[in-house]
Design a protein around this motif. Sequence first.
Motif, short mmCIF file in Angstrom:
data_model
loop_
_atom_site.label_atom_id
_atom_site.label_comp_id
_atom_site.label_asym_id
_atom_site.label_seq_id
_atom_site.Cartn_x
_atom_site.Cartn_y
_atom_site.Cartn_z
N THR A 240 11.79 -16.50 -1.96
CA THR A 240 12.78 -14.72 -2.41
C THR A 240 11.66 -14.12 -3.39
O THR A 240 11.64 -12.88 -3.84
CB THR A 240 13.77 -14.99 -3.39
OG1 THR A 240 14.66 -16.10 -2.80
CG2 THR A 240 14.92 -14.08 -3.55
N THR A 241 11.18 -15.03 -4.69
CA THR A 241 10.18 -14.13 -5.76
C THR A 241 9.03 -13.79 -4.64
O THR A 241 8.98 -12.38 -4.94
CB THR A 241 10.48 -15.26 -6.93
OG1 THR A 241 11.07 -15.99 -6.92
CG2 THR A 241 9.33 -14.82 -7.88
N LEU A 242 8.26 -14.31 -4.15
CA LEU A 242 7.40 -13.72 -3.90
C LEU A 242 7.60 -12.77 -2.26
O LEU A 242 6.23 -11.57 -2.95
CB LEU A 242 6.80 -15.51 -3.10
CG LEU A 242 5.51 -14.79 -2.34
CD1 LEU A 242 4.35 -14.84 -3.17
CD2 LEU A 242 5.02 -16.33 -1.42
N ALA A 243 8.38 -12.36 -2.05
CA ALA A 243 8.54 -11.76 -1.18
C ALA A 243 8.70 -10.16 -1.93
O ALA A 243 8.39 -9.05 -1.31
CB ALA A 243 10.59 -11.78 -0.67
N SER A 244 10.03 -10.16 -2.82
CA SER A 244 9.58 -9.61 -4.24
C SER A 244 8.92 -9.11 -4.41
O SER A 244 8.42 -8.03 -4.81
CB SER A 244 10.91 -9.53 -5.13
OG SER A 244 10.05 -10.48 -6.14
N LEU A 245 7.58 -9.47 -4.72
CA LEU A 245 6.10 -9.02 -5.41
C LEU A 245 5.23 -8.56 -3.87
O LEU A 245 3.86 -7.25 -4.16
CB LEU A 245 5.30 -10.10 -5.39
CG LEU A 245 5.54 -10.72 -6.48
CD1 LEU A 245 4.99 -11.84 -6.67
CD2 LEU A 245 6.29 -10.48 -7.57
N ARG A 246 5.95 -8.34 -3.01
CA ARG A 246 5.45 -7.39 -1.53
C ARG A 246 4.73 -5.91 -2.41
O ARG A 246 5.36 -5.23 -2.62
CB ARG A 246 5.80 -7.77 -0.49
CG ARG A 246 5.32 -6.80 0.90
CD ARG A 246 6.42 -6.98 2.13
NE ARG A 246 5.19 -5.95 2.85
CZ ARG A 246 5.91 -5.19 4.06
NH1 ARG A 246 7.20 -5.04 3.22
NH2 ARG A 246 5.78 -4.64 4.47
N ARG A 247 3.26 -5.47 -1.94
CA ARG A 247 2.62 -4.44 -1.63
C ARG A 247 3.27 -3.18 0.15
O ARG A 247 3.59 -4.34 0.45
CB ARG A 247 1.49 -3.95 -2.14
CG ARG A 247 1.39 -4.63 -3.22
CD ARG A 247 1.79 -3.61 -4.50
NE ARG A 247 1.97 -4.72 -6.17
CZ ARG A 247 0.93 -4.40 -7.27
NH1 ARG A 247 0.03 -4.13 -6.83
NH2 ARG A 247 0.91 -5.12 -8.60
N ASP A 248 3.34 -1.97 -0.51
CA ASP A 248 4.40 -1.01 0.54
C ASP A 248 2.34 -1.30 2.24
O ASP A 248 3.11 -2.14 2.48
CB ASP A 248 4.30 0.04 0.55
CG ASP A 248 5.35 0.42 0.22
OD1 ASP A 248 6.41 -0.31 -0.20
OD2 ASP A 248 5.60 0.98 -0.90
N ASP A 249 1.66 -1.76 0.92
CA ASP A 249 0.79 -1.85 2.67
C ASP A 249 0.34 -2.94 2.88
O ASP A 249 -1.33 -3.48 3.66
CB ASP A 249 -0.84 -1.06 1.70
CG ASP A 249 -1.28 -1.59 0.37
OD1 ASP A 249 -0.48 -2.00 0.06
OD2 ASP A 249 -2.73 -1.37 0.08
N TRP A 250 0.61 -4.31 2.20
CA TRP A 250 0.38 -5.67 2.99
C TRP A 250 1.53 -5.86 4.01
O TRP A 250 2.55 -5.94 3.96
CB TRP A 250 0.47 -7.02 1.55
CG TRP A 250 -0.07 -6.42 0.75
CD1 TRP A 250 -0.89 -5.44 0.16
CD2 TRP A 250 -0.29 -6.98 -0.50
NE1 TRP A 250 -1.62 -6.21 -0.52
CE2 TRP A 250 -0.87 -6.47 -1.52
CE3 TRP A 250 1.30 -7.80 -1.27
CZ2 TRP A 250 -1.05 -7.17 -2.77
CZ3 TRP A 250 1.31 -8.45 -2.48
CH2 TRP A 250 -0.01 -7.68 -3.21
N ASP A 251 1.01 -6.66 5.09
CA ASP A 251 1.85 -6.95 6.31
C ASP A 251 2.19 -8.25 6.02
O ASP A 251 1.72 -9.04 4.86
CB ASP A 251 0.31 -6.80 7.32
CG ASP A 251 0.16 -5.85 7.65
OD1 ASP A 251 0.90 -4.43 7.55
OD2 ASP A 251 -1.00 -5.61 8.23
N VAL A 252 3.62 -8.44 7.10
CA VAL A 252 3.84 -9.61 6.34
C VAL A 252 3.55 -10.16 7.12
O VAL A 252 2.98 -9.92 8.44
CB VAL A 252 5.20 -9.81 7.43
CG1 VAL A 252 6.16 -10.93 7.52
CG2 VAL A 252 6.26 -7.93 6.38
N PRO A 253 2.85 -11.58 6.64
CA PRO A 253 2.50 -12.73 7.29
C PRO A 253 3.03 -13.52 8.53
O PRO A 253 4.16 -13.54 8.61
CB PRO A 253 1.81 -13.61 6.05
CG PRO A 253 2.98 -13.29 5.23
CD PRO A 253 3.33 -12.12 5.11
N ALA A 254 2.34 -14.05 9.46
CA ALA A 254 2.69 -14.54 10.90
C ALA A 254 3.28 -15.58 10.03
O ALA A 254 4.16 -16.57 10.94
CB ALA A 254 1.69 -15.04 11.39
#
Lengths: 431, 434
Positions: free
Chosen positions: B390-404
Amino acid sequence: MGTRVRTDTGAEGSSDASPGAAGTRALDLDKLFAARLQAARARPYLATALFALHTVESRQVPTMGVDRYWRCYVSPDFVDRTPVEELAGVWVHEVSHLLRDHHGRSDRFAKERGLTGPGERLRMNIAADCEINDDAFGDGLVKPEGVVDPAFLRLPEGQLMESYLLQFQLGAWTTEFAWLDCGSGADGLEREWELGPDGAHGLSEQERDAVRFRVAQGITGRPGSAPEGWKRWAEEAFHPPQPWRALLGAAVRSAASAPGAGEDYSYGRPSRRSAGVPGTVLPSLRRRPPHVSVIIDTSGSVSDTELGSALLEVAAISRAVGGRRDLVTVVPCDAAARIAHPLCKAEGIPLLGGGGTNLRAGFAKALRSHPRPDVIVVLTDGQTPWPGSRPPCRTVVGLFPRHHRRTSWDEDDPDYVPDSPPDWARVVQIG
Amino acid sequence: MPTCTPFAMPISLSNADAGAVANADAGADLDPTSQLDIAGDLLTLLRTTTTEPRPDTQLEALTLAVAADLPVLLWGEPGIGKTAALTQLAAALDLPLTTVIASVHEPSDFSGLPIVGDDPAEQGVPMAPPDWAVRLVRAGRGLLFLDELSTAPPAVQAALLRLVLERRIGSLQLPPGVRIVAAANPRSSAADGWELSPPLANRFVHLQWTHDHEVVVRGLGGTWPRATLPRLAPERLSEAVDFARRAVCALLAARPKLVHQLPNSESRRGGAWPSPRSWEMTLRLIAFATASGVSRDVLSLLVRGTVGDGPGLELLAGLDRLDLPDPETLLADPAGADLPQRGDLRQAVLDGVVAAVRARPERDRWNAAWALLVRALETGAPDLVVVPATTLASLRRDDWDVPAAIENLAGVVTLSRRADEAAARAKRATGARR
């Protein structure tokens, strides 16, 4: 999702061992871990301990049980028939046994009282469950079906396992708990399905201490969220309260035998060895019995039983350190100090008083007496003003605990909180 | 059948002509000397015991502390085998054992006996040491055991403490090859006012000496335990010093309050407490424990006996963390990561990884962290992964793709939701019941 956790089927043939059981289902680990997650969310201060448990699938354990090496044995059928929210309560219940060291306490209790046999261990399991269950559930955790609580045994809540053990016997109304089994982590008796000290994934003694310490630290660091019972546990987990008799005795003894009083070497008389070393003066062992003044708080807030037991204790201790009975003086004191009574005059000392407290008067009275005391022992509940400066002799304070401070003891000033005993006194909590 | 009772024997021995009496009494085939021989045989049989190897943490701890040249104080009830342990220790370290019963000595036996010479005013009065001290110094090495410290008068204790701390007896200086161990009864069973003042308590490694019921029963049955004592590995010395310094400094840098804490409550008085001096002793003990590879249980006894329970446990918890893999190493190679098996440690590692990504958020590190979470999920319990994910997901930046790799974490979401639903049901149930 399949099984991702390596469950040690320590009992590898465990499914063969109970042929009659409906033990064909695999352990539903997702359900079990969802329950653990819910438990950790409901009781965040227990999360470290919950995650430190190592799960072992076992078809012999009736429900769930723990051993003293922090392995948690789980029956697949039990997981299957129990809702997630109840399983969460069971997780918390089992980990509480380990955190509260029920197996070690059971062993000590059994050893002290010479108890043997599975019946006694069942009693210990029930008493341990009572200690846990009166405040473990509610507030986000459902009480599992059929748990034991003190009310069921018609006993008051909020006591320790040891005191419950003194209050009930196995009888007609406990027979339905005969299936109850939380494993050796709860009562110290090894079960046949357990992996024992040499099995895989057990925690060593130091690791167990470390986990318990982290949990205790978490609770004392953020005391807001934990209930009262857990806070008390956290305070005492690594500093169990010591018997007050031993502490008071040690304090009085060391005050009475420190330099200046008691037995020591003195040049007042030459040593017998001096004959062998002509021309030199060697000290000899002299005994100067200490004068002990006991100031007793006779105000209304201290009960006669408390005073009686503590006074007897002080008299016994001061005799043991060589104070003769006539060297022990007793000063009863409430708002004013009464006459100082030598202990030898009568068996019963009139403990007059019953009003408010001002121990300053008692100190003044004790220090004015002749000969001057070497040691002052104060027995009080601490609801008193203390002398502003350090008295010219060693001071030991025996403090009767007062937990119920809801009603102020001073009607004129409901917000008044008495000072705690000063730094220069050695303080021993009595009772 | 001999009619001579064993009780008749001492009489016949003490009396010169009693032999004849005993002879007449017991018959011609028994004379007192042969009776004594038989008694000797019986004693030999009783003394013949075997040993078996058995791990003994308290003896290992004692050995390490003595090897590290720190004064040890054994607290234990009388008669539980402290002297026996010392004998075994002396044999293991190949040191001659000298036992001094403190309570039967005078202070001048330890501070030196004055000897008057021809002209005291001119030459002074030399303080002569007792014979055991002279022998000890002449041997240059040995184990000095000061027994019964608790029943000695305060002045004797004061003289003894000078011996322990400054290693001086009168004018003699004990050579460095001499190691000192003292023993005392616990406060509750001490008859006199023996109690260590905080400065003195701070100089000892306190070890609680207890007996193991099983060992005693087996020993009386003829088999005593034989502990394999720790041996220092010469090739690990510098590594051990590094590790010890890192461990102590990491803790004290983070917790300045632990550096110095006088004991404040009555129940902690006379025991171990933290100060720069006892931390230095701790550092030495950790180095010795590391170099000899003893278990954490042994180190736990030593550390808690030097700086006290609270600071000791914090240090040990810190050691556990030092053993954990470094988050940066894990992020550099998520595929080869080796995560700890124990759930609470594993969660600490994952939290550390997420914290490292938060500290320096980069796309590659973020992806590597997801790969690590998937790996954790594949090798351990799924509920541990929920919070870090959950914490890691919240660190996502807009231009980062969701990894497979996130696909593999779908189960975690289900698990989390299941726990949420259960919590909601529990709330309803407990709310209704109240």
